[in-house]
Motif scaffolding. Structure first.
Motif, PDB file in Angstrom:
ATOM      1  N   GLN A  76       0.849  -1.203   0.000  1.00 58.02           N
ATOM      2  CA  GLN A  76       0.000   0.000   0.000  1.00 58.02           C
ATOM      3  C   GLN A  76       0.880   1.247   0.000  1.00 58.02           C
ATOM      4  O   GLN A  76       1.934   1.256   0.611  1.00 58.02           O
ATOM      5  N   THR A  77       0.389   2.273  -0.675  1.00 59.30           N
ATOM      6  CA  THR A  77       1.110   3.545  -0.542  1.00 59.30           C
ATOM      7  C   THR A  77       0.495   4.260   0.657  1.00 59.30           C
ATOM      8  O   THR A  77      -0.707   4.218   0.862  1.00 59.30           O
ATOM      9  N   GLY A  78       1.296   4.878   1.426  1.00 57.01           N
ATOM     10  CA  GLY A  78       0.778   5.578   2.607  1.00 57.01           C
ATOM     11  C   GLY A  78       0.247   6.957   2.257  1.00 57.01           C
ATOM     12  O   GLY A  78      -0.254   7.675   3.120  1.00 57.01           O
ATOM     13  N   GLY A  79       0.338   7.371   0.989  1.00 55.27           N
ATOM     14  CA  GLY A  79      -0.146   8.687   0.586  1.00 55.27           C
ATOM     15  C   GLY A  79       0.472   9.772   1.433  1.00 55.27           C
ATOM     16  O   GLY A  79       1.661   9.756   1.750  1.00 55.27           O
ATOM     17  N   ALA A  80      -0.387  10.717   1.838  1.00 54.88           N
ATOM     18  CA  ALA A  80       0.090  11.863   2.619  1.00 54.88           C
ATOM     19  C   ALA A  80       0.760  11.419   3.916  1.00 54.88           C
ATOM     20  O   ALA A  80       1.638  12.105   4.443  1.00 54.88           O
ATOM     21  N   CYS A  81       0.378  10.266   4.434  1.00 53.85           N
ATOM     22  CA  CYS A  81       0.911   9.807   5.716  1.00 53.85           C
ATOM     23  C   CYS A  81       2.386   9.423   5.648  1.00 53.85           C
ATOM     24  O   CYS A  81       3.064   9.405   6.681  1.00 53.85           O
ATOM     25  N   THR A  82       2.882   9.067   4.467  1.00 49.97           N
ATOM     26  CA  THR A  82       4.284   8.612   4.415  1.00 49.97           C
ATOM     27  C   THR A  82       5.242   9.725   4.823  1.00 49.97           C
ATOM     28  O   THR A  82       6.369   9.468   5.215  1.00 49.97           O
ATOM     29  N   LYS A  83       4.791  10.968   4.727  1.00 47.74           N
ATOM     30  CA  LYS A  83       5.647  12.092   5.139  1.00 47.74           C
ATOM     31  C   LYS A  83       5.667  12.250   6.655  1.00 47.74           C
ATOM     32  O   LYS A  83       6.436  13.028   7.208  1.00 47.74           O
ATOM     33  N   CYS A  84       4.788  11.536   7.321  1.00 47.91           N
ATOM     34  CA  CYS A  84       4.634  11.722   8.766  1.00 47.91           C
ATOM     35  C   CYS A  84       5.662  10.886   9.523  1.00 47.91           C
ATOM     36  O   CYS A  84       5.885   9.713   9.211  1.00 47.91           O
ATOM     37  N   PHE A 113     -15.700   5.909   5.678  1.00 52.06           N
ATOM     38  CA  PHE A 113     -17.046   6.359   6.059  1.00 52.06           C
ATOM     39  C   PHE A 113     -17.096   7.819   6.520  1.00 52.06           C
ATOM     40  O   PHE A 113     -18.165   8.324   6.836  1.00 52.06           O
ATOM     41  N   THR A 114     -15.937   8.466   6.587  1.00 54.73           N
ATOM     42  CA  THR A 114     -15.964   9.917   6.820  1.00 54.73           C
ATOM     43  C   THR A 114     -15.621  10.661   5.522  1.00 54.73           C
ATOM     44  O   THR A 114     -15.434  11.877   5.533  1.00 54.73           O
ATOM     45  N   GLY A 115     -15.527   9.924   4.425  1.00 55.84           N
ATOM     46  CA  GLY A 115     -15.294  10.564   3.130  1.00 55.84           C
ATOM     47  C   GLY A 115     -13.869  11.050   2.930  1.00 55.84           C
ATOM     48  O   GLY A 115     -13.617  11.933   2.112  1.00 55.84           O
ATOM     49  N   LEU A 116     -12.919  10.456   3.663  1.00 58.67           N
ATOM     50  CA  LEU A 116     -11.514  10.849   3.509  1.00 58.67           C
ATOM     51  C   LEU A 116     -10.803   9.874   2.571  1.00 58.67           C
ATOM     52  O   LEU A 116     -11.220   8.717   2.436  1.00 58.67           O
ATOM     53  N   PRO A 117      -9.706  10.322   1.924  1.00 58.66           N
ATOM     54  CA  PRO A 117      -8.973   9.396   1.057  1.00 58.66           C
ATOM     55  C   PRO A 117      -8.382   8.231   1.845  1.00 58.66           C
ATOM     56  O   PRO A 117      -7.908   8.420   2.967  1.00 58.66           O
ATOM     57  N   LEU A 118      -8.414   7.041   1.249  1.00 59.92           N
ATOM     58  CA  LEU A 118      -7.946   5.857   1.974  1.00 59.92           C
ATOM     59  C   LEU A 118      -6.440   5.875   2.193  1.00 59.92           C
ATOM     60  O   LEU A 118      -5.932   5.192   3.077  1.00 59.92           O
ATOM     61  N   ASP A 119      -5.726   6.650   1.380  1.00 59.43           N
ATOM     62  CA  ASP A 119      -4.270   6.684   1.583  1.00 59.43           C
ATOM     63  C   ASP A 119      -3.836   7.970   2.300  1.00 59.43           C
ATOM     64  O   ASP A 119      -2.696   8.391   2.202  1.00 59.43           O
ATOM     65  N   GLY A 120      -4.757   8.573   3.031  1.00 60.73           N
ATOM     66  CA  GLY A 120      -4.409   9.755   3.821  1.00 60.73           C
ATOM     67  C   GLY A 120      -4.601   9.475   5.301  1.00 60.73           C
ATOM     68  O   GLY A 120      -4.790   8.326   5.703  1.00 60.73           O
ATOM     69  N   PRO A 121      -4.541  10.520   6.125  1.00 56.72           N
ATOM     70  CA  PRO A 121      -4.658  10.326   7.569  1.00 56.72           C
ATOM     71  C   PRO A 121      -6.044   9.876   8.041  1.00 56.72           C
ATOM     72  O   PRO A 121      -7.060  10.181   7.416  1.00 56.72           O
ATOM     73  N   ASP A 122      -6.046   9.192   9.129  1.00 55.44           N
ATOM     74  CA  ASP A 122      -7.256   8.771   9.835  1.00 55.44           C
ATOM     75  C   ASP A 122      -8.035  10.022  10.299  1.00 55.44           C
ATOM     76  O   ASP A 122      -7.416  11.031  10.650  1.00 55.44           O
ATOM     77  N   PRO A 123      -9.376   9.965  10.324  1.00 56.09           N
ATOM     78  CA  PRO A 123     -10.118  11.154  10.788  1.00 56.09           C
ATOM     79  C   PRO A 123      -9.795  11.534  12.234  1.00 56.09           C
ATOM     80  O   PRO A 123     -10.021  12.677  12.630  1.00 56.09           O
ATOM     81  N   GLU A 124      -9.285  10.573  12.996  1.00 53.66           N
ATOM     82  CA  GLU A 124      -8.906  10.884  14.378  1.00 53.66           C
ATOM     83  C   GLU A 124      -7.391  10.921  14.521  1.00 53.66           C
ATOM     84  O   GLU A 124      -6.865  10.662  15.623  1.00 53.66           O
ATOM     85  N   VAL A 175      -4.026  11.615  15.586  1.00 53.65           N
ATOM     86  CA  VAL A 175      -3.728  12.306  16.842  1.00 53.65           C
ATOM     87  C   VAL A 175      -2.721  13.434  16.649  1.00 53.65           C
ATOM     88  O   VAL A 175      -2.497  14.237  17.561  1.00 53.65           O
ATOM     89  N   GLN A 176      -2.128  13.501  15.445  1.00 49.34           N
ATOM     90  CA  GLN A 176      -1.230  14.617  15.155  1.00 49.34           C
ATOM     91  C   GLN A 176      -1.986  15.756  14.471  1.00 49.34           C
ATOM     92  O   GLN A 176      -1.392  16.732  14.036  1.00 49.34           O
ATOM     93  N   GLY A 177      -3.267  15.616  14.330  1.00 50.30           N
ATOM     94  CA  GLY A 177      -4.098  16.686  13.771  1.00 50.30           C
ATOM     95  C   GLY A 177      -3.999  16.831  12.257  1.00 50.30           C
ATOM     96  O   GLY A 177      -4.483  17.813  11.696  1.00 50.30           O
ATOM     97  N   HIS A 178      -3.425  15.827  11.573  1.00 48.00           N
ATOM     98  CA  HIS A 178      -3.200  15.995  10.137  1.00 48.00           C
ATOM     99  C   HIS A 178      -4.428  15.740   9.276  1.00 48.00           C
ATOM    100  O   HIS A 178      -4.352  15.838   8.052  1.00 48.00           O
ATOM    101  N   SER A 179      -5.539  15.366   9.883  1.00 44.83           N
ATOM    102  CA  SER A 179      -6.753  15.201   9.064  1.00 44.83           C
ATOM    103  C   SER A 179      -7.654  16.423   9.158  1.00 44.83           C
ATOM    104  O   SER A 179      -8.687  16.478   8.496  1.00 44.83           O
ATOM    105  N   GLU A 180      -7.268  17.393   9.957  1.00 43.13           N
ATOM    106  CA  GLU A 180      -8.172  18.526  10.196  1.00 43.13           C
ATOM    107  C   GLU A 180      -8.519  19.279   8.915  1.00 43.13           C
ATOM    108  O   GLU A 180      -9.664  19.641   8.682  1.00 43.13           O
ATOM    109  N   LEU A 181      -7.495  19.478   8.086  1.00 41.07           N
ATOM    110  CA  LEU A 181      -7.714  20.210   6.832  1.00 41.07           C
ATOM    111  C   LEU A 181      -8.707  19.463   5.949  1.00 41.07           C
ATOM    112  O   LEU A 181      -9.669  20.045   5.434  1.00 41.07           O
ATOM    113  N   ALA A 182      -8.465  18.162   5.793  1.00 40.30           N
ATOM    114  CA  ALA A 182      -9.330  17.360   4.921  1.00 40.30           C
ATOM    115  C   ALA A 182     -10.746  17.294   5.489  1.00 40.30           C
ATOM    116  O   ALA A 182     -11.733  17.341   4.745  1.00 40.30           O
ATOM    117  N   LEU A 183     -10.859  17.235   6.811  1.00 39.30           N
ATOM    118  CA  LEU A 183     -12.195  17.170   7.414  1.00 39.30           C
ATOM    119  C   LEU A 183     -12.947  18.482   7.237  1.00 39.30           C
ATOM    120  O   LEU A 183     -14.168  18.499   7.116  1.00 39.30           O
TER     121      LEU A 183
END
Ligand code: SF4
Ligand code: SF4
Length: 393
Positions: free
Chosen positions: A298-306, A322-333, A335-343
């Motif tokens: 799997q590619t980690g997408g945006a997360c690989t930079k983390c 189920f929160t409509g986020l990309p599967l290769d990006g950060p989890d909606p929760e 804990v480093q706050g990296h999904s806030e923008l996408a949410l």
């Protein structure tokens, strides 16, 4: 090869197989991951269920997690349980406790290879019944009492962690200790009816930290499965499977024989096949194109930079989907706050593929009760960060 790499590539048979026997349920919990309530008329017959067990035995699946719906309200539930054990397939079943009478508890205490998991989502009736329906707290505790009185050892108490019960972790542990049971904490996912209550019930960022600290302090005696590996991005990893096992070591058979990548991913997008029409469970598990894809690198997408990617691996696929986020990006929760923008941006929440919720309110109409019977003393009584604007960190 490290064990985790074996797992990533998938195994010949799942090590965490969930089988939902029915969509029927006496309750209608607000966050039910399978939107259960009504039986589906196409549900597998007793003979078809026996054939599934025969196949699991041939595949050397040593145990299966049985759930629903409420599995014990299937008239053949106890027969299937005995059939599975007689065919070397151990059973761990999840129940709201409604059918765990003293007599059934004595039967369960007399069996080997059977584990019972009672669902409880509040350490008090007020918190529990808010999501699970009136009377469900008392039902669960009576079931635990019956199991203990019958000499059943080490039942599990399964708790979905929510904004309302994170503050009760010590109380949950005390309840487990009182009944000689083991506490099992799981993560709320926005799956099934969980999507409807996600915004209200998923733990706040500071509660994620509270949960993480609590798990670090008490983790040894508490089960979590793969629930909380996204919390590993706080620092130290937690015990348990630290990767998304969907389609690799985890999968779901639903009541009509459909096979999905994970119990929290009941959606057409994660549908791998049907064991009645696609040549049986082994065939689906070993040859489904969806599972082949999930087992490929799997590619980690945006997360690989983390910097925390190795620990957290981007979190839970189902929570993202189920929160409509990309599967290769950060989890909606994250804990480093990296999904806030996408949410905060434009998202499309996928529509449910199916819904077995009851059409009309029932005796145990649950969803949602009124939790607060009086106003909180202050905002801070509900949230220690009330009034603070997050700094985006
Ligand atoms: S999708 Fe989420 S719940 Fe399912 S196996 Fe992956 S991490 Fe676990
Ligand atoms: S950015 Fe991705 S890998 Fe990093 S903590 Fe967040 S979810 Fe985990």
């Amino acid at each position: 090869m490290r064990l985790v790499e074996h797992f990533e590539q998938g195994l010949d048979a799942p090590i965490c197989l969930t089988w939902e026997l029915t969509y029927a349920c006496n309750l209608e919990c607000a966050h039910c991951l399978s939107s259960s309530g009504r039986r589906d008329p196409r549900e597998l017959t007793t003979e078809q269920c026996e054939a599934v067990i025969d196949e699991l035995q041939r595949m050397q699946v040593f145990y299966v997690n049985i759930g629903g719906g409420e599995p014990t309200i299937r008239p053949d539930f106890w027969h299937l349980l005995e059939y599975a054990v007689a065919h070397q397939v151990g059973v761990k079943f999840s129940t709201n406790g409604v059918r765990i009478t003293p007599e059934r508890a004595r039967f369960l205490a007399s069996t080997d290879y059977v584990d019972v998991q009672i669902s409880l989502d509040g350490a008090t009736a007020e918190v529990n019944d808010y999501v699970r329906g009136p009377g469900s707290f008392d039902t669960a505790l009576l079931a635990l009492q019956n199991l203990q009185d019958a000499g059943f050892r080490d039942a599990k108490i399964s708790v979905v962690c929510t904004r309302q019960n994170i503050g009760q972790l010590d109380e949950f542990k005390a309840i487990a200790d009182r009944y000689g049971a083991t506490l099992r904490l799981t993560r709320l996912r926005p799956s099934g009816r969980g999507a409807d209550v996600w915004d209200e019930l998923h733990p706040l960022p500071e509660q994620q930290r509270e949960l993480y600290d609590w798990l670090l302090a008490h983790g040894d005696g508490v089960l979590t499965g793969d629930s909380f590996f996204h919390l590993a991005a706080f620092g130290e990893a937690l015990p348990g499977l630290n990767l998304c096992g969907a389609g690799r070591v985890v999968c779901l058979i639903d009541p009509v024989g459909d096979v999905y990548a994970c119990p929290f991913a009941i959606h057409d997008q994660f549908h791998a096949g049907n064991l009645l029409t696609d040549g049986g469970f082994r065939q689906v598990w070993q040859t489904s194109p969806l599972f082949a894809e999930l087992r490929s690198p799997q590619t980690g997408g945006a997360c690989t930079k983390c910097a925390h990617y190795d620990a957290c691996r981007g979190g839970c696929m189902a929570a993202k989907f189920f929160t409509g986020l990309p599967l290769d990006g950060p989890d909606p929760e994250c804990v480093q706050g990296h999904s806030e923008l996408a949410l905060a941006g434009a998202r499309t929440i996928p529509a449910a593929s199916q819904d077995h919720s009851k059409a009309t309110p029932t005796r145990n109409q649950p969803v949602m009760l009124k939790l607060m019977t009086r106003p909180p003393v202050s905002d801070c009584a509900e949230s220690p960060l009330a009034g603070f604007v997050p700094d985006g960190g």
